[in-house]
Write an enzyme that holds these catalytic residues in place. Structure first.
Site, mmCIF file in Angstrom:
data_model
loop_
_atom_site.group_PDB
_atom_site.id
_atom_site.type_symbol
_atom_site.label_atom_id
_atom_site.label_comp_id
_atom_site.label_asym_id
_atom_site.label_seq_id
_atom_site.Cartn_x
_atom_site.Cartn_y
_atom_site.Cartn_z
ATOM 1 N N LYS A 1 -2.229 2.352 -2.539
ATOM 2 C CA LYS A 1 -0.943 1.672 -2.471
ATOM 3 C C LYS A 1 0.059 2.430 -1.624
ATOM 4 C CE LYS A 1 2.010 -1.299 -4.803
ATOM 5 N NZ LYS A 1 1.623 -2.382 -3.894
ATOM 6 N N ARG B 1 -2.636 5.114 -6.366
ATOM 7 C CA ARG B 1 -2.485 5.925 -5.151
ATOM 8 C C ARG B 1 -3.831 6.373 -4.584
ATOM 9 N NH1 ARG B 1 2.767 7.773 -4.633
ATOM 10 N NH2 ARG B 1 2.057 9.383 -3.197
ATOM 11 N N LYS C 1 -4.253 -10.763 2.060
ATOM 12 C CA LYS C 1 -4.480 -10.756 0.606
ATOM 13 C C LYS C 1 -5.950 -11.040 0.306
ATOM 14 C CE LYS C 1 -1.784 -9.142 -0.755
ATOM 15 N NZ LYS C 1 -0.709 -8.679 0.048
ATOM 16 N N ASN D 1 -1.570 16.628 -2.241
ATOM 17 C CA ASN D 1 -1.553 15.285 -1.666
ATOM 18 C C ASN D 1 -1.034 15.435 -0.247
ATOM 19 O OD1 ASN D 1 -1.091 12.583 -1.006
ATOM 20 N ND2 ASN D 1 0.860 12.533 -2.093
ATOM 21 N N GLY D 2 -1.829 14.995 0.738
ATOM 22 C CA GLY D 2 -1.413 15.129 2.135
ATOM 23 C C GLY D 2 -2.582 15.573 2.976
ATOM 24 N N CYS E 1 -3.405 9.781 -2.966
ATOM 25 C CA CYS E 1 -3.612 10.836 -3.938
ATOM 26 C C CYS E 1 -2.410 10.869 -4.890
ATOM 27 C CB CYS E 1 -3.777 12.219 -3.331
ATOM 28 S SG CYS E 1 -5.217 12.377 -2.302
ATOM 29 N N TRP F 1 -7.575 10.113 -3.016
ATOM 30 C CA TRP F 1 -7.961 9.171 -1.971
ATOM 31 C C TRP F 1 -8.503 10.056 -0.858
ATOM 32 C CZ3 TRP F 1 -6.827 8.017 3.154
ATOM 33 C CH2 TRP F 1 -7.224 6.749 3.593
ATOM 34 N N GLU G 1 -8.240 -8.026 1.496
ATOM 35 C CA GLU G 1 -8.112 -6.739 0.810
ATOM 36 C C GLU G 1 -8.625 -6.759 -0.625
ATOM 37 O OE1 GLU G 1 -4.111 -5.127 0.945
ATOM 38 O OE2 GLU G 1 -3.218 -6.982 0.262
ATOM 39 N N HIS H 1 -7.510 -20.981 21.105
ATOM 40 C CA HIS H 1 -7.852 -19.921 22.061
ATOM 41 C C HIS H 1 -8.820 -18.915 21.466
ATOM 42 C CE1 HIS H 1 -4.839 -21.555 24.746
ATOM 43 N NE2 HIS H 1 -4.016 -21.599 23.703
ATOM 44 N N GLU I 1 -0.267 -12.878 6.064
ATOM 45 C CA GLU I 1 -0.229 -12.260 4.736
ATOM 46 C C GLU I 1 -1.286 -12.890 3.821
ATOM 47 O OE1 GLU I 1 0.852 -9.707 3.484
ATOM 48 O OE2 GLU I 1 0.994 -10.053 1.350
HETATM 49 C C1 G6P Z 1 -0.790 0.018 1.945
HETATM 50 C C2 G6P Z 1 -0.703 -0.950 0.797
HETATM 51 C C3 G6P Z 1 -0.063 -2.251 1.264
HETATM 52 C C4 G6P Z 1 1.288 -1.974 1.902
HETATM 53 C C5 G6P Z 1 1.197 -0.932 3.009
HETATM 54 C C6 G6P Z 1 2.563 -0.464 3.450
HETATM 55 O O1 G6P Z 1 -1.688 -0.445 2.886
HETATM 56 O O2 G6P Z 1 -1.978 -1.212 0.271
HETATM 57 O O3 G6P Z 1 0.105 -3.116 0.167
HETATM 58 O O4 G6P Z 1 1.806 -3.156 2.418
HETATM 59 O O5 G6P Z 1 0.489 0.220 2.544
HETATM 60 O O6 G6P Z 1 3.166 0.192 2.372
HETATM 61 P P1 G6P Z 1 4.717 0.319 2.128
HETATM 62 O O7 G6P Z 1 4.833 1.057 0.836
HETATM 63 O O8 G6P Z 1 5.270 1.102 3.284
HETATM 64 O O9 G6P Z 1 5.275 -1.051 2.067
#
Ligand code: G6P
Length: 614
Positions: A609, A27, A491, A100-101, A2, A74, A494, A510, A487
């Protein structure tokens, strides 16, 4: 999670808030809304979907007001529809509030308010909050700012709140606990509020970060006042923003993600600039210098993080253990905090977080602190909550990252962890001088090598076209390339919604091997180094089952080229630094596949994010 934007001043609030919401959309983008005080009226405009929907919805309307609050959501409580969109208005129509929260005890509060005659329109915890403020204001016969302060005693949970009232058109009230809130003060005394500084920076660089359980009272023509929850006045701590406006724009790229991928030669360089000198043979992370002996003598270093940052932590584990011979554990913050971990003052807990706001990471740090551990941070956002609660830390200096899928922040986090490993190893005497100098020189050369990897973009785009319709993908790596495989898979899933898994190459036998057939792309990091031959064997196992192999290899490799369906070459570098290069083709590949599948690259569905809820 949010985004909050508000404005109180002499200008028209609506365009400022709308623009701010666009900047904060990373956000959350389930719904958006704005409330404005116009004379004696409180007008609310809100709708489901992105800020662009709100913009279309408000187009042509005569919208006025110098006092306004806006929100991009969000969803937590209730589906993302028009009614659940913020701002929420109290039952008598006087107050509007954005939040937000999460209010954890909202159900109990709601039942109590229903008993008092309150009727609710939405499913949100925020509507409970705004009605609670109205109720207290009436019952105690106090203005809404005081009522908000009193209401906070009843609230359990996390919040950044901004409230405004049509009965007080020249005022605004804000409060925070665990969710971020920044207040900018314009040269003309105007107030700009936001979840982070990005909507504020084009108006002013003078900001105050609200602390937990602080309440800000804004009055037009007066100085900002801050109180704690016990109503004691506090002196605002003003800070200068360093971020530039250009860093928040796309700069000619089609998407923020693509821009951020291409910024990596610069962001990695900015990250180590002034922190190492290969010719003179030194490395120094100024922010944590005073804590390095503590780290060397610690029982263990515990790296806590979520998402991509957790993957960076895994790379860090390989490097710090191998180079500095210090015991390292990497933990998901969300698991760590609820596991009753055994911690003492001999442990050093290091949070890795791009945003510096992730709720689980914050809570894990707070837990570690309460048990006496030293807490350090590796954050990207300057002035973020994590950077402020930690004993010390190192910024990654990657600049603002807007694309929800993290790219340049990851390579910057890995760079800080490499510097940390080298610095600790040097002081502990676990690295020979020649290797130390060689690694420093190789690190200095990395930005140029990243440029070379970026130059393979056309080839990667062609590979992307071939596999864009895959339904599953496997990513394999060994050693410090295993987290790169994780990672890479993250990517892809997501942003393109293709199911993908990362695995240590040897573990493929396995389980995942059962999935391999001629339709399955398998992305393998097969660069020169200790486990090269072993990875070659893994590739053979894949080929024997007709899987498609796309291998990242060291420039000039012949062996893998003969077996793989495609190879992507990266320049030769020290094995410890391979993650910085090998991750880049995976970023580009996911980007192109997502674009080809018409996915929203910068704002993938259901993600956000900055995850400021548990
Ligand atoms: C969300 C974002 C990711 C990020 C993660 C941790 O899931 O979409 O890209 O890696 O949060 O966020 P931070 O700000 O703590 O790295």
């Amino acid at each position: 999670m949010c985004g909050i934007v508000a404005y109180l001043g002499k200008k028209e609030a609506f365009p400022i808030i709308l623009k701010g919401l666009k900047r904060l959309e990373y956000r959350g983008y389930d719904s958006a809304g704005i409330a404005l005080i116009d004379g004696n009226d409180l007008n609310v405009y809100k709708c489901a979907g992105k800020v662009s929907n709100l913009e279309a919805f408000t187009e042509g309307k005569n919208i006025n007001g110098h006092n306004g609050i806006g929100h991009t959501r969000w969803a937590t409580h209730g589906p993302p529809n028009d009614v659940n969109a913020h701002p929420h208005v109290s039952m008598d129509g006087s107050l509007a509030l954005i939040h937000n929260g999460i209010i954890e005890n909202y159900d109990a509060l709601k039942k109590e308010l229903i008993k008092q005659g309150y009727v609710f329109k939405s499913d949100t915890d925020t509507e409970v909050l705004v009605n609670l403020v109205e109720h207290i204001s009436k019952k105690e016969n106090v203005w809404y700012g005081e009522a908000l302060r009193l209401a906070l005693f009843h609230v359990v949970g996390a919040y950044a709140i901004v409230a405004t009232s049509k009965n007080h058109p020249n005022q605004m009230v804000a409060a925070r606990k665990s969710s971020p809130l920044v207040i900018g003060i314009g040269a003309d005394g105007d107030f700009y509020l936001a979840s982070d500084a990005t909507p504020i920076v084009e108006y002013t660089k003078q900001v105050v970060y609200l602390e937990d359980e602080e309440i800000a009272v804004l009055k037009l023509g007066e100085k900002l006042k801050i109180y704690n929850i016990a109503d004691q006045e506090k002196t605002p701590y003003f800070q200068q923003l360093e971020v530039e406006l250009e860093a928040l724009e796309k700069g000619g790229y089609e998407h923020f993600m693509l821009k951020e991928i291409h910024e990596q030669p610069r962001s990695i360089h900015d990250c180590f600039r002034g922190r190492l000198n290969a010719a003179e043979g030194w490395v120094s992370l100024g922010g944590i210098k005073d804590y390095e002996q503590k780290m060397i003598q610690a029982n263990r270093l515990i790296l806590i993080a979520c998402g991509t940052s957790w993957h960076a932590g895994l790379v860090g584990e390989y490097l710090i253990e191998d180079l500095a011979r210090i015991n390292v554990e990497v933990e998901y913050a969300s698991e760590f905090r609820y596991r009753n971990p055994i911690l003492s003052e001999n442990d050093v807990v290091i949070a890795i977080s791009q945003s510096g706001e992730t709720a689980d990471t914050m809570a894990a740090l707070e837990l570690a602190k309460s048990k006496g551990a030293t807490i350090l941070g590796i954050c990207n956002v300057v002035g973020s909550s994590i950077s402020r609660i930690t004993d010390a830390g190192s910024y990654t200096h990657a600049g603002p990252e807007i694309g929800v899928a993290s790219t340049k922040a990851f390579t910057a986090q890995v760079t800080v962890l490499i510097l940390m490993a080298l610095s600790l190893a040097k002081q502990k005497g676990t690295i020979p001088e020649a290797s130390f100098r060689n690694l420093l020189a190789e690190l200095e050369a990395i930005p140029e090598k990243v440029k070379q990897v970026l130059a393979t973009n056309d080839k990667i785009e062609k590979i992307a076209r071939e596999y864009k319709d895959a339904t599953n993908a496997l990513y394999l790596g060994r050693g410090s390339s295993f987290p790169v495989a994780l990672e890479g898979a993250l990517k892809l899933k997501e942003i393109s919604y293709i199911h993908a898994e990362g695995y240590p190459a040897a573990e493929m036998k396995h389980g995942p091997i059962a999935l391999i057939d001629e339709n399955m792309p398998i992305f393998v990091i097969a660069t020169q180094g200790n486990s090269y031959e072993k990875v070659v064997s893994n590739i053979q196992e894949v080929k024997a089952r007709k899987g498609k192999v796309i291998a990242i290899v060291t420039e000039g490799d012949i062996q893998v080229r003969e077996m793989a369906d495609h190879v992507i070459e990266i320049p030769e570098t020290n094995e410890y630094l391979v993650p910085l290069l090998a991750t880049i083709p995976f970023q580009l590949l996911s980007y192109h596949i997502a674009v080809m599948r018409n996915c929203n690259v910068d704002q993938p569905r259901n993600l956000a994010k900055s995850v400021t809820v548990e």
